[in-house]
Enzyme design. Structure first.
Site, mmCIF file in Angstrom:
data_model
loop_
_atom_site.group_PDB
_atom_site.id
_atom_site.type_symbol
_atom_site.label_atom_id
_atom_site.label_comp_id
_atom_site.label_asym_id
_atom_site.label_seq_id
_atom_site.Cartn_x
_atom_site.Cartn_y
_atom_site.Cartn_z
ATOM 1 N N ARG A 1 10.850 6.209 43.829
ATOM 2 C CA ARG A 1 10.181 4.961 43.476
ATOM 3 C C ARG A 1 11.222 4.010 42.915
ATOM 4 N NH1 ARG A 1 4.841 7.179 40.135
ATOM 5 N NH2 ARG A 1 3.967 8.470 41.817
ATOM 6 N N ARG B 1 20.441 3.432 35.867
ATOM 7 C CA ARG B 1 20.824 2.135 35.310
ATOM 8 C C ARG B 1 21.259 2.261 33.847
ATOM 9 N NH1 ARG B 1 15.780 -1.508 36.506
ATOM 10 N NH2 ARG B 1 16.915 -2.885 35.074
ATOM 11 N N ASP C 1 12.618 0.384 41.512
ATOM 12 C CA ASP C 1 12.131 -0.770 40.756
ATOM 13 C C ASP C 1 12.355 -2.067 41.516
ATOM 14 O OD1 ASP C 1 11.326 0.736 38.560
ATOM 15 O OD2 ASP C 1 13.272 0.584 37.571
#
Length: 248
Positions: free
Chosen positions: A50, A198, A52
């Site tokens: 998934r 990240r 972002d």
């Protein structure tokens, strides 16, 4: 009913993420609507990961079940036609057994993060790399990154919105290297927490800038506290590279 596995390449810039969203366009919605246009069927797309908003993919694996009798190559060609002008391409399409699942059959995921380490603004790479003007020490970043490799509690590097049952993950690889004005971070694991890549990149960038000691990455990991995170890198530099399966 045939289970089709697709490999997607996409530019995440105009999307609110891969998964369907009530408040904006998504990769899932675009592909599902293309399948509807080709087959007349409403399907649900399942993905290996998934991503972002703003995150890109070089080889995202997804699957959907289709009743229409259609060859994989014809389906791929038709989907690419109907996906235009959205920045999504179907690179491969193949039929799979009914028990194959893009997410649950996946045994490994790889990501790439691109940092453009230069003072000049980005033109060709706008929205496709994180622009960092301050010089980065990629060797120091790589050394610091090795503290994160292995089996750890990654609470510090986990989004507060993460829905995973546990913050304990095994990171197989986290490598940093320089290629000209680019600093590339490559990582691999069976699975990742929300924002884990990240968050790791953000802290490594602080090391590269000289704002953190190399040892502070290990200290942040040991803290098991999101408050110990130094920086969360922006989404535009992140790429889902590929998903790995036992039959690959």
């Amino acid at each position: 009913m045939t289970r089709f596995a697709l490999t997607l390449e996409f530019d995440g810039t105009p999307f609110f993420g891969l998964q369907r969203q009530a408040h904006g366009p998504s990769v899932q919605q675009a592909v599902e609507e293309a399948i509807l246009a080709v087959t007349g069927e409403t399907v649900t797309l399942h993905a290996a990961g998934r991503t972002d908003a703003g995150v890109h993919a070089l080889g995202m694996r997804v699957h959907a079940d289709v009743a229409k009798d259609i060859a994989p190559f014809r389906l791929m060609e038709a989907l690419n036609h109907h996906l235009r002008p959205a920045p999504i391409a179907v690179l491969t399409c193949e039929d799979k057994p009914d028990d194959w699942h893009a997410r649950f059959s996946c045994v490994g995921r790889e990501y790439l993060y691109r940092i453009a380490n230069r003072r000049a603004p980005l033109t060709l790479d706008a929205n496709r790399a994180w622009l960092v003007a301050q010089p980065l020490d990629a060797d120091a970043m790589h050394r610091a990154a090795q503290a994160l490799v292995g089996h750890h509690d990654f609470t510090t590097f986990r989004s507060v919105h993460c829905q995973a049952a546990s913050a304990v993950k095994t990171l197989d690889r986290l490598d940093v290297r320089r290629e000209g004005t680019q600093v590339l971070i490559e990582t691999a694991a069976r699975s990742f927490l929300h924002h884990q890549v990240r968050s790791m990149v953000g802290c490594l960038a602080l090391v590269g800038m000289g704002r953190w000691r190399e040892e502070q990455v290990a200290e942040a990991l040991a803290a098991r506290d999101r408050a110990a995170l130094g920086l969360n890198a922006p989404s535009e530099g992140l790429y889902f590279v590929r998903a790995l399966y036992p039959d690959d």
